[in-house]
Write a protein that holds these residues in place. Sequence first.
Motif, PDB file in Angstrom:
ATOM      1  N   GLY A 281       1.200   2.732  -7.747  1.00  0.00           N
ATOM      2  CA  GLY A 281       1.675   1.707  -6.837  1.00  0.00           C
ATOM      3  C   GLY A 281       0.549   1.204  -5.961  1.00  0.00           C
ATOM      4  O   GLY A 281      -0.593   1.651  -6.084  1.00  0.00           O
ATOM      5  N   ASP A 282       0.853   0.288  -5.061  1.00  0.00           N
ATOM      6  CA  ASP A 282      -0.198  -0.235  -4.188  1.00  0.00           C
ATOM      7  C   ASP A 282      -0.553   0.796  -3.120  1.00  0.00           C
ATOM      8  O   ASP A 282       0.064   1.857  -3.008  1.00  0.00           O
ATOM      9  CB  ASP A 282       0.191  -1.580  -3.589  1.00  0.00           C
ATOM     10  CG  ASP A 282       1.432  -1.515  -2.714  1.00  0.00           C
ATOM     11  OD1 ASP A 282       1.633  -0.486  -2.029  1.00  0.00           O
ATOM     12  OD2 ASP A 282       2.211  -2.477  -2.709  1.00  0.00           O
ATOM     13  N   ALA A 283      -1.555   0.478  -2.318  1.00  0.00           N
ATOM     14  CA  ALA A 283      -2.123   1.453  -1.393  1.00  0.00           C
ATOM     15  C   ALA A 283      -1.123   1.936  -0.344  1.00  0.00           C
ATOM     16  O   ALA A 283      -1.283   3.028   0.205  1.00  0.00           O
ATOM     17  CB  ALA A 283      -3.346   0.848  -0.712  1.00  0.00           C
ATOM     18  N   ALA A 284      -0.094   1.160  -0.069  1.00  0.00           N
ATOM     19  CA  ALA A 284       0.883   1.556   0.948  1.00  0.00           C
ATOM     20  C   ALA A 284       1.656   2.809   0.570  1.00  0.00           C
ATOM     21  O   ALA A 284       2.190   3.504   1.440  1.00  0.00           O
ATOM     22  CB  ALA A 284       1.850   0.409   1.203  1.00  0.00           C
ATOM     23  N   TYR A 285       1.712   3.109  -0.709  1.00  0.00           N
ATOM     24  CA  TYR A 285       2.497   4.263  -1.157  1.00  0.00           C
ATOM     25  C   TYR A 285       1.770   5.591  -0.938  1.00  0.00           C
ATOM     26  O   TYR A 285       2.393   6.647  -0.941  1.00  0.00           O
ATOM     27  CB  TYR A 285       2.840   4.123  -2.640  1.00  0.00           C
ATOM     28  CG  TYR A 285       3.935   3.134  -2.927  1.00  0.00           C
ATOM     29  CD1 TYR A 285       5.246   3.416  -2.580  1.00  0.00           C
ATOM     30  CD2 TYR A 285       3.662   1.922  -3.550  1.00  0.00           C
ATOM     31  CE1 TYR A 285       6.260   2.514  -2.848  1.00  0.00           C
ATOM     32  CE2 TYR A 285       4.667   1.013  -3.823  1.00  0.00           C
ATOM     33  CZ  TYR A 285       5.966   1.315  -3.468  1.00  0.00           C
ATOM     34  OH  TYR A 285       6.968   0.411  -3.726  1.00  0.00           O
ATOM     35  N   GLY A 286       0.457   5.579  -0.815  1.00  0.00           N
ATOM     36  CA  GLY A 286      -0.278   6.823  -0.662  1.00  0.00           C
ATOM     37  C   GLY A 286      -0.423   7.569  -1.982  1.00  0.00           C
ATOM     38  O   GLY A 286      -0.269   6.991  -3.059  1.00  0.00           O
ATOM     39  N   ILE A 287      -0.685   8.864  -1.876  1.00  0.00           N
ATOM     40  CA  ILE A 287      -0.975   9.672  -3.059  1.00  0.00           C
ATOM     41  C   ILE A 287      -0.170  10.970  -3.001  1.00  0.00           C
ATOM     42  O   ILE A 287      -0.022  11.578  -1.946  1.00  0.00           O
ATOM     43  CB  ILE A 287      -2.481   9.999  -3.154  1.00  0.00           C
ATOM     44  CG1 ILE A 287      -3.280   8.703  -3.334  1.00  0.00           C
ATOM     45  CG2 ILE A 287      -2.782  10.956  -4.301  1.00  0.00           C
ATOM     46  CD1 ILE A 287      -4.784   8.914  -3.343  1.00  0.00           C
ATOM     47  N   SER A 288       0.364  11.367  -4.144  1.00  0.00           N
ATOM     48  CA  SER A 288       1.053  12.649  -4.287  1.00  0.00           C
ATOM     49  C   SER A 288       0.868  13.088  -5.735  1.00  0.00           C
ATOM     50  O   SER A 288       0.337  12.324  -6.558  1.00  0.00           O
ATOM     51  CB  SER A 288       2.541  12.500  -3.949  1.00  0.00           C
ATOM     52  OG  SER A 288       3.239  11.854  -5.000  1.00  0.00           O
ATOM     53  N   PRO A 289       1.294  14.291  -6.095  1.00  0.00           N
ATOM     54  CA  PRO A 289       1.167  14.706  -7.499  1.00  0.00           C
ATOM     55  C   PRO A 289       1.912  13.793  -8.474  1.00  0.00           C
ATOM     56  O   PRO A 289       1.546  13.710  -9.645  1.00  0.00           O
ATOM     57  CB  PRO A 289       1.774  16.120  -7.500  1.00  0.00           C
ATOM     58  CG  PRO A 289       1.561  16.616  -6.121  1.00  0.00           C
ATOM     59  CD  PRO A 289       1.734  15.407  -5.237  1.00  0.00           C
ATOM     60  N   GLN A 290       2.950  13.087  -7.985  1.00  0.00           N
ATOM     61  CA  GLN A 290       3.741  12.226  -8.868  1.00  0.00           C
ATOM     62  C   GLN A 290       3.407  10.744  -8.735  1.00  0.00           C
ATOM     63  O   GLN A 290       3.920   9.928  -9.505  1.00  0.00           O
ATOM     64  CB  GLN A 290       5.243  12.408  -8.581  1.00  0.00           C
ATOM     65  CG  GLN A 290       5.797  13.758  -8.925  1.00  0.00           C
ATOM     66  CD  GLN A 290       5.475  14.803  -7.873  1.00  0.00           C
ATOM     67  OE1 GLN A 290       5.448  14.495  -6.682  1.00  0.00           O
ATOM     68  NE2 GLN A 290       5.225  16.034  -8.292  1.00  0.00           N
ATOM     69  N   LEU A 291       2.557  10.365  -7.785  1.00  0.00           N
ATOM     70  CA  LEU A 291       2.279   8.948  -7.543  1.00  0.00           C
ATOM     71  C   LEU A 291       0.845   8.789  -7.069  1.00  0.00           C
ATOM     72  O   LEU A 291       0.389   9.543  -6.196  1.00  0.00           O
ATOM     73  CB  LEU A 291       3.256   8.395  -6.496  1.00  0.00           C
ATOM     74  CG  LEU A 291       3.276   6.893  -6.238  1.00  0.00           C
ATOM     75  CD1 LEU A 291       4.666   6.469  -5.763  1.00  0.00           C
ATOM     76  CD2 LEU A 291       2.256   6.486  -5.187  1.00  0.00           C
ATOM     77  N   ILE A 292       0.141   7.819  -7.625  1.00  0.00           N
ATOM     78  CA  ILE A 292      -1.214   7.522  -7.183  1.00  0.00           C
ATOM     79  C   ILE A 292      -1.314   6.053  -6.804  1.00  0.00           C
ATOM     80  O   ILE A 292      -0.464   5.239  -7.181  1.00  0.00           O
ATOM     81  CB  ILE A 292      -2.274   7.869  -8.260  1.00  0.00           C
ATOM     82  CG1 ILE A 292      -1.998   7.073  -9.554  1.00  0.00           C
ATOM     83  CG2 ILE A 292      -2.302   9.354  -8.539  1.00  0.00           C
ATOM     84  CD1 ILE A 292      -3.099   7.250 -10.581  1.00  0.00           C
ATOM     85  N   SER A 293      -2.347   5.729  -6.049  1.00  0.00           N
ATOM     86  CA  SER A 293      -2.554   4.359  -5.591  1.00  0.00           C
ATOM     87  C   SER A 293      -4.045   4.089  -5.527  1.00  0.00           C
ATOM     88  O   SER A 293      -4.859   5.004  -5.703  1.00  0.00           O
ATOM     89  CB  SER A 293      -1.907   4.178  -4.208  1.00  0.00           C
ATOM     90  OG  SER A 293      -2.459   5.070  -3.271  1.00  0.00           O
ATOM     91  N   PRO A 294      -4.450   2.843  -5.284  1.00  0.00           N
ATOM     92  CA  PRO A 294      -5.876   2.516  -5.263  1.00  0.00           C
ATOM     93  C   PRO A 294      -6.618   3.212  -4.122  1.00  0.00           C
ATOM     94  O   PRO A 294      -6.018   3.635  -3.135  1.00  0.00           O
ATOM     95  CB  PRO A 294      -5.885   0.996  -5.080  1.00  0.00           C
ATOM     96  CG  PRO A 294      -4.524   0.546  -5.455  1.00  0.00           C
ATOM     97  CD  PRO A 294      -3.603   1.657  -5.121  1.00  0.00           C
ATOM     98  N   PHE A 295      -7.923   3.313  -4.271  1.00  0.00           N
ATOM     99  CA  PHE A 295      -8.767   3.775  -3.171  1.00  0.00           C
ATOM    100  C   PHE A 295      -8.660   2.761  -2.029  1.00  0.00           C
ATOM    101  O   PHE A 295      -8.795   1.558  -2.244  1.00  0.00           O
ATOM    102  CB  PHE A 295     -10.222   3.904  -3.618  1.00  0.00           C
ATOM    103  CG  PHE A 295     -10.449   5.028  -4.590  1.00  0.00           C
ATOM    104  CD1 PHE A 295     -10.618   6.331  -4.134  1.00  0.00           C
ATOM    105  CD2 PHE A 295     -10.499   4.788  -5.955  1.00  0.00           C
ATOM    106  CE1 PHE A 295     -10.839   7.369  -5.021  1.00  0.00           C
ATOM    107  CE2 PHE A 295     -10.717   5.814  -6.862  1.00  0.00           C
ATOM    108  CZ  PHE A 295     -10.890   7.114  -6.398  1.00  0.00           C
ATOM    109  N   ALA A 296      -8.392   3.260  -0.834  1.00  0.00           N
ATOM    110  CA  ALA A 296      -8.213   2.364   0.307  1.00  0.00           C
ATOM    111  C   ALA A 296      -8.750   3.046   1.553  1.00  0.00           C
ATOM    112  O   ALA A 296      -9.300   4.149   1.499  1.00  0.00           O
ATOM    113  CB  ALA A 296      -6.733   2.022   0.471  1.00  0.00           C
ATOM    114  N   GLY A 297      -8.591   2.396   2.687  1.00  0.00           N
ATOM    115  CA  GLY A 297      -9.060   2.964   3.947  1.00  0.00           C
ATOM    116  C   GLY A 297     -10.232   2.189   4.513  1.00  0.00           C
ATOM    117  O   GLY A 297     -10.777   1.271   3.884  1.00  0.00           O
TER     118      GLY A 297
END
Length: 317
Positions: A213-229
């Motif tokens: 998903g997009d960066a707003a979703y963050g990262i977890s073992p089941q979901l990844i998103s683009p490098f952001a910050g």
Amino acid sequence: MFEGYLTARAYGHFDELLELPELLELPEDIVTPSGHCFSRLEAFALTCARLRTPAELELLSSHYRRSPAAISEAVNWVVTYLDNTWSDLFDFDHTGLLSPENLRRYANAIFCRGAPIRTVWGFIDCTIRAICRPFRFQRQAYNGHKKYHALKFQAVMLPNGMFGHLFGPFEGRRNDNFLLHASKLLEKCAHFAVWPGSSENSPLERRYFQLFGDAAYGISPQLISPFAGARPRTEEEEQWNAVMSSVRVQVEHGFGLVTSTWQYLNANWKMHVYSSPVGRYYRVGVLLTNILNCYRPNQVSQYFDCEPPSITEYLHH
């Protein structure tokens, strides 16, 4: 009379129109609350015709020789029935569309199209559907980003062109993470989106399939998103983001297929939430878009070279 129904061009083959009411388990005879009687074929065809165009009911009435009130009641009856009957297909269909074998196939299709990792099985995003300004709870329905009143849905697009998950509607003011939490999608992924043969001792990167998903979703073992910050990104991170963005754009094409096929869904001035099942209109539009893809693979399926299921494989309980 049924010749006119073929103007709902989404169903260009009459045999498909004939078989779908039975496959969708519509009752043979339908009686609306006001006593209007329809065969299941007529009611289903009227529903397709209604969702196909934002034209006034009077025009449909003159074309199909039914009163505007009868058409409206038939469409609302069918839409409500289909949403109630087939909503499980949009939850987490782990015995069908989202079986472990299919998740592995989706991840392989996405990797072969250029993704830098082998674990991504689908793309999560939200869509905002404009509605007519409600006469109650206007502030809850107002989306400050889009500047209009709306309903919001969360969806997962698969590389075979199917919507594998749909959650909503919710008030337009809600953010993406609110819908993600309310849907409990990640909990279901933790239970069902597991690599075959893995165990609790396996490294996380080898244990779960993942959504992107997009960066707003963050990262977890089941979901990844683009490098952001705020920190500067490395060249490798920028390249990773660019590659994933190029494959993720297909989810936008998926949302576009729904509203381009069923153009009534774009008629926000007709979407009165307290007098019509507005949320169900969109959910059934997604269901019918999936069904069309089973018959004729859409551009998302062709892009990833990933075949959708047959109509009988998809419509199961």
